[in-house]
Design a protein around this motif. Structure first.
Motif: not given
Length: 286
Positions: A116-122, A135-141, A151-160
């Protein structure tokens, strides 16, 4: 040597000396760390933090918080230690609820927080409630804790779209080389509450209540209620999915509000009001 000893004394580093031919000078145990001092506000925050962590219902965190407190004692001044212990013994906090807690390893939360701090996609391998993995890529906010779960909330690349993931259902994750920009003023807690209220939860009751007060008043008077507050033509609407063992807690919070409370949905909440009323009548008649 004498100059160094004076300097150490100025820094309040404890020095143990033994006179005589076979004597010498040594640093006292733990003295390589400078003593810590805190303002009254910082002491209160520290004491509250340790006590609250110990009462989250997670055994691992309870043990860790006690270990952390012990380590602090080694570097605090005697006066600060005395005041901190006084606060710790005097403070009484509400007992944790009987909600089902999910245990998450500390290193997992730390690694997620770093992303979250580094703003790195997981890259996540996630198991849904039906145990189906994806399997999905997520930008954790951000990270949030509600009803005893992380909970971790963020932008899901799979669901856009924005998605909220239970941390204990993340089977594995790895940082990628991709970076993202977190939206400004993103409300992690609010988005987590909103997401959970939209998703069906097992053993939970959907409640909808109208309060005859302003949004600011409701936000100030209901800080511990995990629900969505929205302005309404007649006041404020509170919507929340409440675990069945939280219903009476919600009922009590609503009872003490200095306003008209109208239950629009959730007969179970009305039943909780009735049970509290019956008990109050019994007690008042004694």
């Amino acid at each position: 040597v004498q100059r160094d000893l004076v300097r150490l004394s100025t820094l309040e580093v404890s020095i143990e000396g033994t006179p005589g031919r076979a004597g010498g000078v040594a640093l006292a145990p733990g003295s390589l760390l400078s003593p810590l001092r805190f303002t009254d506000d910082e002491l209160l925050a520290l004491a509250l933090g340790v006590k609250l962590t110990a009462r989250l219902g997670d055994t691992n965190l309870e043990v860790a918080s006690k270990r952390a407190a012990k380590r602090l004692e080694q570097v605090l001044t005697e006066r600060t230690n005395t005041r901190l212990n006084a606060l710790g013994n005097a403070l009484v906090l509400e007992a944790p609820s009987q909600a089902s807690f999910s245990k998450v390893a500390s290193h997992t939360l730390l690694e997620l927080a770093e992303a979250v701090h580094e703003q790195r996609t997981l890259a996540l391998r996630y198991a849904a409630a039906n145990r189906k993995e994806s399997l999905r890529n997520v930008d954790p906010y951000g990270l949030a804790r509600l009803y005893g779960k992380w909970y971790v909330v963020g932008h899901c690349h799979l669901r856009l779209d924005l998605r909220t993931f239970r941390v204990d259902r993340i089977r594995s994750f790895n940082g990628t080389s991709m970076k993202f920009s977190k939206p400004e003023q993103f409300d992690t807690y609010g988005e987590t509450v909103r997401s959970l209220n939209q998703a069906p939860l097992s053993h939970a009751v959907f409640c909808k209540v109208r309060l005859s007060m302003t949004l600011n008043e409701a936000s100030r008077l209901l800080p511990s209620v995990d629900g969505l507050l929205e302005p309404d033509s007649s006041g404020v609407l509170l919507t929340a999915q409440v675990p069945t063992n939280y219903l009476k807690n919600l009922a009590v919070n609503l009872l003490v509000l200095p306003c008209v409370v109208e239950v629009l949905e959730a007969p179970e909440l009305k039943l909780a009001f009735a049970e509290i009323s019956a008990k109050a009548a019994t007690l008042s008649a004694r």
